[in-house]
Design an enzyme around this catalytic site. Structure first.
Site, PDB file in Angstrom:
ATOM      1  N   SER A 157     -43.395   7.403 -63.238  1.00 33.27           N
ATOM      2  CA  SER A 157     -42.574   6.707 -64.358  1.00 33.27           C
ATOM      3  C   SER A 157     -41.841   5.625 -63.665  1.00 33.27           C
ATOM      4  CB  SER A 157     -41.832   7.622 -64.883  1.00 33.27           C
ATOM      5  OG  SER A 157     -40.629   6.951 -65.793  1.00 33.27           O
ATOM      6  N   TYR A 179     -35.967  15.169 -64.536  1.00 28.42           N
ATOM      7  CA  TYR A 179     -37.237  14.555 -64.657  1.00 28.42           C
ATOM      8  C   TYR A 179     -37.208  13.416 -63.715  1.00 28.42           C
ATOM      9  CZ  TYR A 179     -40.471  11.424 -67.326  1.00 28.42           C
ATOM     10  OH  TYR A 179     -41.625  10.891 -67.633  1.00 28.42           O
TER      11      TYR A 179
HETATM   12  P1  NDP Z   1     -47.255  13.170 -74.562  1.00 30.47           P
HETATM   13  O1  NDP Z   1     -46.141  14.391 -74.747  1.00 30.47           O
HETATM   14  O2  NDP Z   1     -47.595  12.435 -75.693  1.00 30.47           O
HETATM   15  O3  NDP Z   1     -48.532  13.909 -73.595  1.00 30.47           O
HETATM   16  C1  NDP Z   1     -48.367  14.716 -72.814  1.00 30.47           C
HETATM   17  C2  NDP Z   1     -49.541  15.616 -72.513  1.00 30.47           C
HETATM   18  O4  NDP Z   1     -49.555  16.505 -71.125  1.00 30.47           O
HETATM   19  C3  NDP Z   1     -50.150  16.187 -73.817  1.00 30.47           C
HETATM   20  O5  NDP Z   1     -51.564  16.146 -73.820  1.00 30.47           O
HETATM   21  C4  NDP Z   1     -49.836  17.587 -73.401  1.00 30.47           C
HETATM   22  O6  NDP Z   1     -50.805  18.386 -73.827  1.00 30.47           O
HETATM   23  C5  NDP Z   1     -50.055  17.516 -71.829  1.00 30.47           C
HETATM   24  N1  NDP Z   1     -49.510  18.731 -71.175  1.00 30.47           N
HETATM   25  C6  NDP Z   1     -48.100  19.120 -71.047  1.00 30.47           C
HETATM   26  N2  NDP Z   1     -47.828  20.099 -70.623  1.00 30.47           N
HETATM   27  C7  NDP Z   1     -49.071  20.592 -69.847  1.00 30.47           C
HETATM   28  C8  NDP Z   1     -49.504  21.795 -69.180  1.00 30.47           C
HETATM   29  N3  NDP Z   1     -48.744  22.670 -68.720  1.00 30.47           N
HETATM   30  N4  NDP Z   1     -50.854  21.905 -69.095  1.00 30.47           N
HETATM   31  C9  NDP Z   1     -51.833  20.863 -69.513  1.00 30.47           C
HETATM   32  N5  NDP Z   1     -51.371  19.748 -70.229  1.00 30.47           N
HETATM   33  C10 NDP Z   1     -50.254  19.650 -70.383  1.00 30.47           C
HETATM   34  O7  NDP Z   1     -46.608  12.297 -73.297  1.00 30.47           O
HETATM   35  P2  NDP Z   1     -47.015  10.851 -72.864  1.00 30.47           P
HETATM   36  O8  NDP Z   1     -48.456  10.678 -72.996  1.00 30.47           O
HETATM   37  O9  NDP Z   1     -45.917   9.795 -72.826  1.00 30.47           O
HETATM   38  O10 NDP Z   1     -46.855  11.466 -71.054  1.00 30.47           O
HETATM   39  C11 NDP Z   1     -48.060  11.394 -70.184  1.00 30.47           C
HETATM   40  C12 NDP Z   1     -47.594  11.332 -68.969  1.00 30.47           C
HETATM   41  O11 NDP Z   1     -46.784   9.996 -68.761  1.00 30.47           O
HETATM   42  C13 NDP Z   1     -46.377  12.295 -68.342  1.00 30.47           C
HETATM   43  O12 NDP Z   1     -46.590  12.608 -67.356  1.00 30.47           O
HETATM   44  C14 NDP Z   1     -45.174  11.394 -68.736  1.00 30.47           C
HETATM   45  O13 NDP Z   1     -44.079  11.859 -67.820  1.00 30.47           O
HETATM   46  C15 NDP Z   1     -45.568  10.012 -68.238  1.00 30.47           C
HETATM   47  N6  NDP Z   1     -44.696   8.993 -68.670  1.00 30.47           N
HETATM   48  C16 NDP Z   1     -44.408   8.774 -70.019  1.00 30.47           C
HETATM   49  C17 NDP Z   1     -43.705   7.828 -70.456  1.00 30.47           C
HETATM   50  C18 NDP Z   1     -43.391   7.360 -72.001  1.00 30.47           C
HETATM   51  O14 NDP Z   1     -42.636   6.799 -72.242  1.00 30.47           O
HETATM   52  N7  NDP Z   1     -44.195   7.848 -72.919  1.00 30.47           N
HETATM   53  C19 NDP Z   1     -43.045   6.885 -69.623  1.00 30.47           C
HETATM   54  C20 NDP Z   1     -43.356   7.159 -68.269  1.00 30.47           C
HETATM   55  C21 NDP Z   1     -44.195   8.200 -67.613  1.00 30.47           C
HETATM   56  P3  NDP Z   1     -50.738  19.989 -74.426  1.00 30.47           P
HETATM   57  O15 NDP Z   1     -49.194  20.162 -74.991  1.00 30.47           O
HETATM   58  O16 NDP Z   1     -51.682  20.165 -75.567  1.00 30.47           O
HETATM   59  O17 NDP Z   1     -50.961  20.785 -73.297  1.00 30.47           O
END
Ligand code: NDP
Length: 240
Positions: A132, A145
């Site tokens: 990030s 975070y």
């Molecule tokens: P979302 O919350 O939309 O998606 C997160 C995904 O991670 C979901 O599919 C969720 O699926 C999955 N997930 C969470 N915990 C688990 C777990 N324990 N096991 C398996 N899957 C898991 O967030 P983003 O798409 O925004 O985030 C994706 C990545 O990008 C993250 O690492 C985030 O930190 C990073 N990021 C995002 C930013 C943003 O502004 N959006 C900026 C910078 C980085 P489910 O709940 O079905 O398991």
């Protein structure tokens, strides 16, 4: 057929956009998340969907081996699953810190360790980890975070160096704020409101999960001998 791409956290946000983008280009996929119904609803061809919590190394490995049995060895893993629980260091619960460390750091390391030996053996392959902008600079109420996302930068760079002589690429992607489900998991309503206020005040909102997914696909499709080590990608209007 193209080589297997594994995407963790594919049920929403970046992971879902990545699944659609790579599927459009004809890659066989293994999609990982806990909400398997959302993965299945995508109805993608040449795709295996597995309900796995990335903190469970054994379950993640068994899903990857199952997909490799069908499509061949993993050529790309995108360790994208992550959670953001914003909070002040003085008041946030240790349970929230632990959850973030387990998913954002341990989950990423599990994914890396599972595919690394085969990639070394084959002298090829790519690991892409989601960090990030909060992994390269600090933000208020992001202490834990930031610790996880700085951690991803550090471990990715160490692994990149260690795998370089085996022709295996490790990249980290550092996005700025993009509308997904991510902020919704923070438990403090005040912090969530402040985040929305900042976005409204700066005008951040143009960049989409699809923009991030397309950029990741571009980086992967560069020749194996070219490694885009770190990508910072954010809305033009993001001030930090
Ligand atoms: P979302 O919350 O939309 O998606 C997160 C995904 O991670 C979901 O599919 C969720 O699926 C999955 N997930 C969470 N915990 C688990 C777990 N324990 N096991 C398996 N899957 C898991 O967030 P983003 O798409 O925004 O985030 C994706 C990545 O990008 C993250 O690492 C985030 O930190 C990073 N990021 C995002 C930013 C943003 O502004 N959006 C900026 C910078 C980085 P489910 O709940 O079905 O398991």
């Amino acid at each position: 057929m193209k080589k297997l791409v594994v995407i963790t956290g594919a049920s929403s946000g970046f992971g879902k956009a990545l699944a659609l983008e790579f599927n459009k280009a004809g890659y066989p996929l293994l999609l990982i998340a806990r909400r398997i119904d959302l993965l299945k609803e995508l109805k993608l061809s040449d795709t295996i969907c597995e309900k796995v919590d990335v903190t469970d190394r054994a379950a993640l490995e068994s899903a990857i081996r199952k997909a490799e049995g069908v499509y061949g060895k993993t050529d790309l893993i995108i360790n994208n699953a992550g959670i953001m629980l914003l909070g002040n260091l003085e008041t946030q619960s240790t349970e929230e810190w632990q959850r973030m460390l387990d998913v954002n750091v341990m989950g990423v390391m599990h994914g890396m360790q599972i595919v690394m030996p085969d990639m070394k053996e084959r002298q090829g392959g790519t690991i892409i980890n989601l960090s990030s902008i909060a992994g390269v600079k600090p933000f208020g109420n992001h202490a834990a975070y930031c610790a996880t996302k700085y951690g991803v930068v550090g471990l990715s760079e160490v692994a990149r160096g260690e795998l370089s002589s085996h022709n295996v690429r490790v990249m980290r992607i550092c996005p700025g704020a993009v509308d997904t489900e991510l902020v919704g998991h923070t438990t403090s309503d005040d912090i969530k409101a402040a985040y929305s206020d900042w976005k409204a005040a700066t005008g951040v909102g143009s960049i989409t999960a699809e923009d991030v997914a397309k950029t990741i696909k571009f980086a992967y499709e560069l020749p194996q001998g070219v490694n885009l080590r770190e990508i910072q990608i954010a809305d033009t209007r993001q001030d930090a």
